[in-house]
Structures are given as C-alpha cells and as structure tokens.
Design an enzyme around this catalytic site. Structure first.
Site, PDB file in Angstrom:
ATOM      1  N   THR A  10       7.010   6.008   0.333  1.00 17.15           N
ATOM      2  CA  THR A  10       6.437   5.905  -0.926  1.00 17.15           C
ATOM      3  C   THR A  10       5.102   5.736  -1.243  1.00 17.15           C
ATOM      4  O   THR A  10       4.402   5.040  -0.498  1.00 17.15           O
ATOM      5  CB  THR A  10       7.391   5.459  -2.046  1.00 17.15           C
ATOM      6  OG1 THR A  10       7.075   3.943  -1.678  1.00 17.15           O
ATOM      7  CG2 THR A  10       9.025   5.781  -1.717  1.00 17.15           C
ATOM      8  N   GLY A  11       4.403   6.449  -2.027  1.00 16.28           N
ATOM      9  CA  GLY A  11       3.036   5.956  -2.444  1.00 16.28           C
ATOM     10  C   GLY A  11       2.153   6.127  -1.367  1.00 16.28           C
ATOM     11  O   GLY A  11       1.296   5.437  -0.748  1.00 16.28           O
ATOM     12  N   SER A 135       2.814  -7.939   1.117  1.00 16.70           N
ATOM     13  CA  SER A 135       1.371  -8.293   1.194  1.00 16.70           C
ATOM     14  C   SER A 135       1.548  -9.603   1.534  1.00 16.70           C
ATOM     15  O   SER A 135       2.242 -10.404   1.391  1.00 16.70           O
ATOM     16  CB  SER A 135       0.650  -8.216  -0.234  1.00 16.70           C
ATOM     17  OG  SER A 135      -0.726  -8.780  -0.390  1.00 16.70           O
ATOM     18  N   TYR A 148       0.332  -9.699  -9.309  1.00 18.70           N
ATOM     19  CA  TYR A 148       0.208  -9.130  -8.101  1.00 18.70           C
ATOM     20  C   TYR A 148       0.945 -10.179  -7.352  1.00 18.70           C
ATOM     21  O   TYR A 148       2.029  -9.778  -6.431  1.00 18.70           O
ATOM     22  CB  TYR A 148      -1.035  -8.668  -7.694  1.00 18.70           C
ATOM     23  CG  TYR A 148      -1.055  -7.946  -6.322  1.00 18.70           C
ATOM     24  CD1 TYR A 148      -0.987  -6.578  -6.331  1.00 18.70           C
ATOM     25  CD2 TYR A 148      -1.353  -8.547  -5.207  1.00 18.70           C
ATOM     26  CE1 TYR A 148      -0.916  -5.833  -5.154  1.00 18.70           C
ATOM     27  CE2 TYR A 148      -1.274  -7.702  -3.840  1.00 18.70           C
ATOM     28  CZ  TYR A 148      -1.160  -6.372  -3.794  1.00 18.70           C
ATOM     29  OH  TYR A 148      -0.871  -5.807  -2.605  1.00 18.70           O
TER      30      TYR A 148
HETATM   31  N1  NAD Z   1      -5.253  -2.587   0.746  1.00 14.95           N
HETATM   32  C1  NAD Z   1      -4.683  -3.728   0.826  1.00 14.95           C
HETATM   33  O1  NAD Z   1      -5.552  -4.557   1.054  1.00 14.95           O
HETATM   34  C2  NAD Z   1      -3.247  -4.184   0.826  1.00 14.95           C
HETATM   35  C3  NAD Z   1      -2.905  -5.495   1.180  1.00 14.95           C
HETATM   36  C4  NAD Z   1      -1.712  -5.812   1.267  1.00 14.95           C
HETATM   37  C5  NAD Z   1      -0.788  -4.923   0.666  1.00 14.95           C
HETATM   38  N2  NAD Z   1      -1.016  -3.889   0.234  1.00 14.95           N
HETATM   39  C6  NAD Z   1       0.150  -2.997  -0.494  1.00 14.95           C
HETATM   40  O2  NAD Z   1       0.089  -1.564   0.426  1.00 14.95           O
HETATM   41  C7  NAD Z   1       0.633  -0.774  -0.404  1.00 14.95           C
HETATM   42  C8  NAD Z   1      -0.215   0.511  -0.368  1.00 14.95           C
HETATM   43  O3  NAD Z   1      -1.352   0.108  -1.033  1.00 14.95           O
HETATM   44  P1  NAD Z   1      -2.859   0.864  -0.596  1.00 14.95           P
HETATM   45  O4  NAD Z   1      -3.438  -0.347  -0.242  1.00 14.95           O
HETATM   46  O5  NAD Z   1      -2.640   1.827   0.571  1.00 14.95           O
HETATM   47  O6  NAD Z   1      -3.494   1.335  -1.806  1.00 14.95           O
HETATM   48  P2  NAD Z   1      -3.400   2.730  -2.389  1.00 14.95           P
HETATM   49  O7  NAD Z   1      -3.665   2.619  -4.046  1.00 14.95           O
HETATM   50  O8  NAD Z   1      -4.086   3.804  -1.588  1.00 14.95           O
HETATM   51  O9  NAD Z   1      -1.783   3.158  -2.484  1.00 14.95           O
HETATM   52  C9  NAD Z   1      -0.882   3.123  -3.473  1.00 14.95           C
HETATM   53  C10 NAD Z   1      -0.299   4.254  -3.614  1.00 14.95           C
HETATM   54  O10 NAD Z   1       0.873   3.746  -4.791  1.00 14.95           O
HETATM   55  C11 NAD Z   1       1.018   4.940  -5.584  1.00 14.95           C
HETATM   56  N3  NAD Z   1       1.597   4.791  -6.845  1.00 14.95           N
HETATM   57  C12 NAD Z   1       1.022   3.781  -7.589  1.00 14.95           C
HETATM   58  N4  NAD Z   1       2.192   3.519  -8.683  1.00 14.95           N
HETATM   59  C13 NAD Z   1       3.238   4.597  -8.279  1.00 14.95           C
HETATM   60  C14 NAD Z   1       4.484   4.667  -8.858  1.00 14.95           C
HETATM   61  N5  NAD Z   1       4.993   4.271 -10.022  1.00 14.95           N
HETATM   62  N6  NAD Z   1       5.470   5.739  -8.182  1.00 14.95           N
HETATM   63  C15 NAD Z   1       4.759   6.363  -6.821  1.00 14.95           C
HETATM   64  N7  NAD Z   1       3.605   5.842  -6.320  1.00 14.95           N
HETATM   65  C16 NAD Z   1       2.899   5.081  -6.958  1.00 14.95           C
HETATM   66  C17 NAD Z   1      -0.484   5.131  -5.731  1.00 14.95           C
HETATM   67  O11 NAD Z   1      -0.461   6.545  -6.439  1.00 14.95           O
HETATM   68  C18 NAD Z   1      -1.034   5.264  -4.355  1.00 14.95           C
HETATM   69  O12 NAD Z   1      -1.122   6.501  -3.654  1.00 14.95           O
HETATM   70  C19 NAD Z   1       0.753  -1.269  -1.804  1.00 14.95           C
HETATM   71  O13 NAD Z   1       1.933  -1.839  -2.064  1.00 14.95           O
HETATM   72  C20 NAD Z   1      -0.115  -2.461  -1.671  1.00 14.95           C
HETATM   73  O14 NAD Z   1      -0.030  -3.412  -2.777  1.00 14.95           O
HETATM   74  C21 NAD Z   1      -2.428  -3.402   0.206  1.00 14.95           C
END
Ligand code: NAD
Length: 259
Positions: A10-11, A135, A148
């Site tokens: 997802t996402g 995370s 968060y």
């Molecule tokens: N980038 C970082 O530094 C980091 C670090 C730790 C954890 N994370 C986690 O990694 C995961 C992916 O994040 P990312 O960094 O790739 O950022 P990102 O913003 O590229 O990806 C997050 C995705 O989730 C989607 N999303 C948001 N709300 C949604 C919903 N209601 N239903 C379906 N999709 C939804 C967004 O459209 C987006 O494409 C997240 O859970 C984020 O919290 C990221």
C-alpha cells in the site's frame, strides 16, 4: 525466494513503497501496488498491477484485498506501507484533532483493517506474512511530531501482536524501522537531508527487508544504528531523553506540514 508469491504494497506510488515493489518484482513475485489514486504509471514502469485503496477506509481495504485475490490469487505477503505525518505546531499537542485522527487512521487502522481481513484466511491456509512500514520513530521519537511518534509506536505494537498471536498459525510478521529515507515525505526536510545517520534510498529499505525475511528476523533496521539507539533507550531512558533534547536543539522542529 518470492517467486510467484502474491505481494501487496500500500502507499506505493513512490518512495519506500515503490522501492519495496521493485525488489519483489525483481524476485519474481506477482506484485499489486495501491495508493489513494490508482498508481497506473508506476505499475506499468515496474511490472506490477495497480489498484486504488484508501487504507483509512475499511471498506476500501476489504475491496482491495478481494480484488487482488480475484486478479492475482491468494495474497502471500501484505506490506502495510502507506503513512502520513504532520508537525506539532508550536506546542507538542498543537496539531489539529483532524491531523491526529488522520495519523491514527492511516498509520494504525490501515494495518488493523488489513490484518482483520487477512488473518482468518491465513490461519486457514497456515501461512502469510504481514509487514508494517513503521519507523525508527516507532521505537524512539520523531522530533516535531507527537502524532507521528505515537501512531508509529502503535504500529510497532500491532506488528508485535501479530508476531506473538499468530506465529503458531504459520504467520510471520515484520516491522520496518528506518530513519530518514529519500521520498516525498522527506523532500525539503532539513532534518532528513542533514541527518547524521544518513538519508537512505528506498532500495536500501527493500534490501534490508529481504535480508530480514531471509534471516527470519522481526525487526528490519535499514539504518543498523537504530538497534543500538533502541537498546540505549531501554537501558538508559534519561540519557536517551537528554540525547534527544540535544538533537532537537541542533536540528530544530521542522517536520512535515503544520498539523
Ligand atoms: N521517508 C522516511 O524517512 C521514512 C522513515 C520511516 C518511515 N517511513 C514510513 O514509510 C512509509 C512510506 O513513506 P515514504 O517515505 O515512502 O513517503 P511517501 O509520501 O512517498 O509515501 C507514502 C504514501 O502513502 C500514501 N498514502 C497516504 N495516505 C494514504 C491513504 N489514506 N491510503 C493509501 N495511501 C495513502 C501517499 O499517497 C504516499 O504515496 C510511511 O509509512 C512512512 O511513515 C518513512
């Protein structure tokens, strides 16, 4: 190792989700990616199937799982990766109720809805693998975003509950705990770009997940140093808090949109 397995992420229209999807496709899996709008272009670029799913809506998650199973077959691996983050504002609980509720719905309930749908099927089949992209903030703290931090701690706990409650049913669970990774979430975020432990690429997270699955390890630490921070927090909580305060003083509080 994932040849012909049906893998859902997802996402996954970019960032970590896309990186994970690319790894599973390269490993020969049948991959379904979803996001708030159907990620058709990404899916065709990487060789996956595209679906629309709002993980904060239980009916949407149920329909998504059902559609994937009719198109690709029974799901072997579900990666609950969609996530949102927003900043505190001036005070720690300063984010709006709406921003807290959204963080709860996406970062926690999105996984609950999927697990609720999948566990009965997986218990029956005696196999299944549930992965949550939590995370490092789920083990430590995200400076500048209490919503968060709280919801990612809950996400870690849910992954643990699955690992404890359903291991005897043949079900595995993994919890991915990165620090900063290059994605839309971290774009233009000084804390991420200047992070002392490095800004990883999504493919680094994917490689860490693959290694953890091969080693049968619950926690996935794309930044290996997070494990030592987690141990330090448990052993020396006051020293850990003092270190986090120093880090806050150094980096400030810029995290995502003001809640
Ligand atoms: N980038 C970082 O530094 C980091 C670090 C730790 C954890 N994370 C986690 O990694 C995961 C992916 O994040 P990312 O960094 O790739 O950022 P990102 O913003 O590229 O990806 C997050 C995705 O989730 C989607 N999303 C948001 N709300 C949604 C919903 N209601 N239903 C379906 N999709 C939804 C967004 O459209 C987006 O494409 C997240 O859970 C984020 O919290 C990221």
């Amino acid at each position: 190792m994932f040849k012909n397995q049906v893998v859902v992420i997802t996402g996954a229209s970019g960032g970590i989700g896309r990186g994970l999807a690319e790894m599973f496709v390269a490993e020969g899996a049948k991959v379904a990616i979803s996001d708030l709008s159907k990620p058709e272009m990404v899916a065709s670029e990487i060789g996956a199937a595209a679906f629309k799913c709002d993980v904060s809506d239980e009916a949407s998650v149920k329909a998504f799982i059902s559609d994937v199973e009719s198109d690709l077959g029974p799901i072997d691996i579900y990666v609950s990766n969609a996530g949102v983050g927003s900043g505190n504002g001036k005070y720690v609980a300063g984010g709006s109720n709406e921003s807290w509720e959204l963080a709860w719905q996406v970062n926690v309930m999105g996984s609950v809805y999927a697990a609720r749908e999948l566990m009965p099927r997986w218990v029956e089949r005696k196999s299944g693998r549930f992965v949550i992209t939590a995370s490092a903030a789920g083990l430590l703290n995200q400076i500048g975003s209490a919503s968060y931090s709280c919801t990612k701690h809950a996400a870690v706990s849910l992954a643990e509950s699955i690992a404890i409650e359903h291991a005897d049913d043949g079900i595995k669970s993994h919890c991915i705990c990165p620090q900063y990774v290059r994605s839309n979430m971290t774009k233009g975020m000084p804390m991420a770009e200047g992070s002392q432990d490095g800004l990883l690429e999504p493919k680094d997270v994917a490689n860490a997940l693959k290694a953890a699955i091969e080693a049968d390890e619950f926690f996935v630490f794309p930044h290996p140093v997070v494990k030592s921070y987690f141990i330090n927090r448990a052993m020396h909580p006051d020293a850990y808090l003092s270190g986090m305060r120093k880090l806050k003083a150094k980096v400030g509080q810029a995290f995502g949109k003001k809640g």
